[in-house]
Write an enzyme that holds these catalytic residues in place. Sequence first.
Site, PDB file in Angstrom:
ATOM      1  CE  LYS A 145      41.171  35.788  40.992  1.00 53.36           C
ATOM      2  NZ  LYS A 145      41.193  35.911  42.375  1.00 53.36           N
TER       3      LYS A 145
ATOM      4  CE  LYS B 285      35.761  40.874  41.754  1.00 54.69           C
ATOM      5  NZ  LYS B 285      36.343  39.921  42.964  1.00 54.69           N
TER       6      LYS B 285
ATOM      7  CE  LYS C 109      42.707  42.061  47.625  1.00 45.42           C
ATOM      8  NZ  LYS C 109      42.789  40.588  48.328  1.00 45.42           N
TER       9      LYS C 109
END
Length: 348
Positions: free
Chosen positions: A119, A211, A214
């Site tokens: 992230k 994966k 969102k």
Amino acid sequence: MTAFPQRVFSGVQPTGNLHLGNYLGAITRFVALQDSHDCIYCVVDMHAITQAVSVWGGPDELKKSTREVTAAFIAAGIDPDKHIVFNQSQVAEHAELAWVFNCVARMGWLNRMTQFKEKAGKHRENASVGLFAYPTLMAADILVYRATHVPVGEDQKQHLELSRDIAQKFNGDFADSIRAVTGGEEFFPLPEPLIQGPATRVMSLRDGTKKMSKSDPSDNSRINLTDDADTIAQKIRKAKTDPEPLPGEEEGLKERPEADNLVGIYSALADKPKADVLAEFGGAQFSTFKTALADLSVARLSPIAAEMRRLTADPGYIDTVLVRGADQAREIARPVMNSVKDIVGFLR
Ligand code: AQP
């Protein structure tokens, strides 16, 4: 070894759209545990703000997303009259315990967390301190209820291991004090991850090695719980595949990530083993299989989307559920936090 009563805790962030990965990897598991366990399900709004405001959308969007995740929980079958459903920021004990855990966890442990690396990306110096400390807050979320079992998708395994390390170090660092305050040997249980079912890691529809997430910029990479029937069918039709027909046995899915992912999704939605899905569709072209998968997805997800729309139209009801759940959660968290203060040596 201290025996702790079994209790389930898990959370979902109110950031962006909930997708099929969140649903199959986490929410359906939450629902399944309700008959056998006391469960606490949390909308983790304090985790949401660890990312840039542009990611979670600002105050109005955060409130909307918090209500939407709550609606998804209820629409998927979580019963807020029997279990605790609330949003994290209403129970201050999460943040209080997280601070203590920030002082228990080591920098080296957090430096190894792959989610932070992914992230934060190349802009590590620009990431928030909250994003770095995310796993200590997650440990506090679980352990402030002394929860023993945590249903999560596979991506959360490393964070769960860290929660166990924190619990163990706290128990060790304060062993004498724990004995003096509680008379017991260990204060926190070592929470067990429950990573179960055929869809613990649902992959992107555009790339079977990534994966479903969102934050993927392509909306076609995921099926959102709020997508309508046409959108679901279109996304499945466009999903990346390979030119071969489906194999008759699971062995044949090796090295075919996209095929494996779509069969896994079908298997989870139909609630039958992958082998049974392949027995039915082995030899079929993807066009046939995708039509069946789209029909199944619409049949399973449309009623949830409809119920979510009904529930979110009444924000007053959702807010009442969250306030009541927070009151119940606080009843459990307050005495745990008081004991932590006594154990650590904070006067109160
Ligand atoms: N693709 C997935 N397959 C299976 N389970 C998944 N989960 C998330 N993605 C998948 C599980 O859903 C629960 C809630 O996740 P979260 O709200 O904490 O957010 P997340 O893991 O950050 O969700 P995303 O989509 O992966 O968000 P971004 O894009 O921000 O990273 C967890 O139990 C998680 O394991």
